[in-house]
Design a protein around this motif. Structure first.
Motif, short mmCIF file in Angstrom:
data_model
loop_
_atom_site.label_atom_id
_atom_site.label_comp_id
_atom_site.label_asym_id
_atom_site.label_seq_id
_atom_site.Cartn_x
_atom_site.Cartn_y
_atom_site.Cartn_z
N VAL A 190 31.25 38.96 45.10
CA VAL A 190 32.22 39.93 45.62
C VAL A 190 32.72 39.51 47.00
O VAL A 190 33.92 39.52 47.28
CB VAL A 190 31.59 41.33 45.67
CG1 VAL A 190 32.49 42.30 46.45
CG2 VAL A 190 31.34 41.87 44.27
N GLN A 191 31.80 39.14 47.87
CA GLN A 191 32.19 38.75 49.22
C GLN A 191 33.12 37.54 49.19
O GLN A 191 34.14 37.50 49.89
CB GLN A 191 30.94 38.44 50.05
CG GLN A 191 31.25 38.09 51.50
CD GLN A 191 29.98 37.98 52.33
OE1 GLN A 191 29.60 38.89 53.04
NE2 GLN A 191 29.30 36.85 52.21
N GLU A 192 32.80 36.56 48.36
CA GLU A 192 33.64 35.37 48.26
C GLU A 192 35.04 35.71 47.78
O GLU A 192 36.04 35.24 48.35
CB GLU A 192 33.00 34.36 47.30
CG GLU A 192 33.86 33.14 47.04
CD GLU A 192 33.22 32.17 46.05
OE1 GLU A 192 33.94 31.29 45.55
OE2 GLU A 192 32.02 32.31 45.78
N LYS A 193 35.12 36.53 46.73
CA LYS A 193 36.43 36.87 46.16
C LYS A 193 37.31 37.61 47.16
O LYS A 193 38.52 37.35 47.28
CB LYS A 193 36.25 37.70 44.89
CG LYS A 193 35.72 36.92 43.70
CD LYS A 193 36.70 35.81 43.31
CE LYS A 193 36.23 35.06 42.09
NZ LYS A 193 37.15 33.93 41.75
N TYR A 194 36.73 38.55 47.89
CA TYR A 194 37.54 39.32 48.83
C TYR A 194 37.89 38.51 50.08
O TYR A 194 38.99 38.67 50.63
CB TYR A 194 36.87 40.64 49.18
CG TYR A 194 37.18 41.69 48.14
CD1 TYR A 194 38.45 42.22 48.04
CD2 TYR A 194 36.21 42.11 47.23
CE1 TYR A 194 38.76 43.16 47.07
CE2 TYR A 194 36.51 43.04 46.26
CZ TYR A 194 37.79 43.57 46.19
OH TYR A 194 38.09 44.50 45.22
N LEU A 195 37.01 37.65 50.52
CA LEU A 195 37.37 36.78 51.64
C LEU A 195 38.52 35.85 51.24
O LEU A 195 39.48 35.66 52.00
CB LEU A 195 36.16 35.96 52.09
CG LEU A 195 35.16 36.68 52.98
CD1 LEU A 195 33.90 35.84 53.15
CD2 LEU A 195 35.76 37.01 54.34
N ASP A 196 38.43 35.28 50.05
CA ASP A 196 39.51 34.41 49.57
C ASP A 196 40.83 35.18 49.48
O ASP A 196 41.89 34.67 49.85
CB ASP A 196 39.17 33.83 48.21
CG ASP A 196 38.08 32.76 48.27
OD1 ASP A 196 37.80 32.27 49.39
OD2 ASP A 196 37.53 32.41 47.21
N SER A 197 40.75 36.42 48.99
CA SER A 197 41.96 37.23 48.87
C SER A 197 42.57 37.54 50.23
O SER A 197 43.79 37.47 50.41
CB SER A 197 41.63 38.53 48.12
OG SER A 197 42.77 39.38 48.06
N LEU A 198 41.73 37.89 51.19
CA LEU A 198 42.23 38.19 52.54
C LEU A 198 42.87 36.96 53.18
O LEU A 198 43.88 37.07 53.88
CB LEU A 198 41.09 38.72 53.41
CG LEU A 198 40.59 40.13 53.07
CD1 LEU A 198 39.27 40.42 53.79
CD2 LEU A 198 41.64 41.19 53.43
N VAL A 199 42.29 35.79 52.93
CA VAL A 199 42.88 34.55 53.44
C VAL A 199 44.21 34.25 52.74
O VAL A 199 45.20 33.90 53.37
CB VAL A 199 41.89 33.37 53.28
CG1 VAL A 199 42.57 32.04 53.59
CG2 VAL A 199 40.68 33.57 54.18
N ASP A 200 44.24 34.42 51.43
CA ASP A 200 45.46 34.16 50.67
C ASP A 200 46.62 35.04 51.14
O ASP A 200 47.78 34.61 51.12
CB ASP A 200 45.23 34.38 49.18
CG ASP A 200 44.35 33.31 48.55
OD1 ASP A 200 44.17 32.24 49.18
OD2 ASP A 200 43.81 33.55 47.45
#
Length: 229
Positions: free
Chosen positions: A103-113
């Motif tokens: 979950v943390q990885e997916k949301y960090l990636d989304s925030l960066v994107d």
């Protein structure tokens, strides 16, 4: 949250609240933040009417995919609506402990994107990757922090505000974020004990502190800082 909040989910708001903008790292333990973001996903799905909790277990009541693609993916990891089964659904604390890193990885990636965060990546000894994250432009982390403070000052009038504050307490951030000192920490702790998602998060935080955390869903290899979680 209140006061014209941007379109951020609870896990995204929690990440932004936990971010040290100067160091690019969370101000709490990174693994605890993972538990918090996983719990925030369950809270967001409950608010959107997709799940409910019964005796510590998560039950899907509406399997329709939410508009948010990450939430939609994670909803599918939960059991479908029960059909006569006596013990439907996974335990909330187990799901939090198994999906924290993912979950943390997916949301960090989304925030960066979406340019809400910027990322600087490095490698330890040229091999192991680690990442620092910094606020984007405009700085939404500051606006989320200001809204959190406004909600606290108003006594958390909205359910969403109370859930976020309970998750903040569950991962040990209450002392860093409150502007009301001991009173503020106590209020958040009381709310934490009444929100099932925060209870599940806190269980995993305490298990991690004693070295007894879940090891089921091992999405390892993602690191904020190069330090061990």
């Amino acid at each position: 949250m209140t006061h014209d909040a941007p379109a951020l989910t609870l896990p995204e708001e929690l990440i932004l609240l936990a971010l040290d903008p100067d160091r690019g790292k969370p101000i709490c333990n990174a693994r605890d933040l993972g538990y918090g973001t996983a719990g925030a996903v369950l809270a967001e799905l409950e608010i959107r009417g997709r799940i409910r909790e019964e005796r510590g277990r998560v039950q899907v009541v509406n399997p329709l995919d939410p508009a948010d693609p990450i939430l939609a993916t994670l909803l599918r990891t939960l059991d479908p609506p029960a059909k006569g089964r006596r013990r439907a659904g996974i335990r909330a604390r187990r799901w939090v402990g198994e999906y924290d890193r993912y979950v943390q990885e997916k949301y960090l990636d989304s925030l960066v994107d979406r340019a809400v965060l910027s990322r600087k990546s490095h490698r330890v000894l040229g091999v192991l990757p680690y990442h620092h994250h910094f606020p984007g432009v405009p700085d939404l982390s500051r606006s989320v922090l200001d809204r959190f403070a406004a909600a606290e000052a108003a006594g958390y009038p909205d359910h969403r505000d109370r859930v976020l504050a309970s998750l903040v307490s569950a991962i040990g951030l209450a002392g860093d974020l409150t502007r009301l000192g001991r009173t503020g920490r106590t209020v958040m702790k009381v709310m934490r004990r009444s929100e099932w998602t925060a209870v599940a998060v806190r269980h995993n935080v305490e298990q991690n502190e004693t070295g007894n955390g879940w090891n089921g869903y091992s999405w390892s290899g993602y690191n904020w800082s190069g330090d061990e979680d």
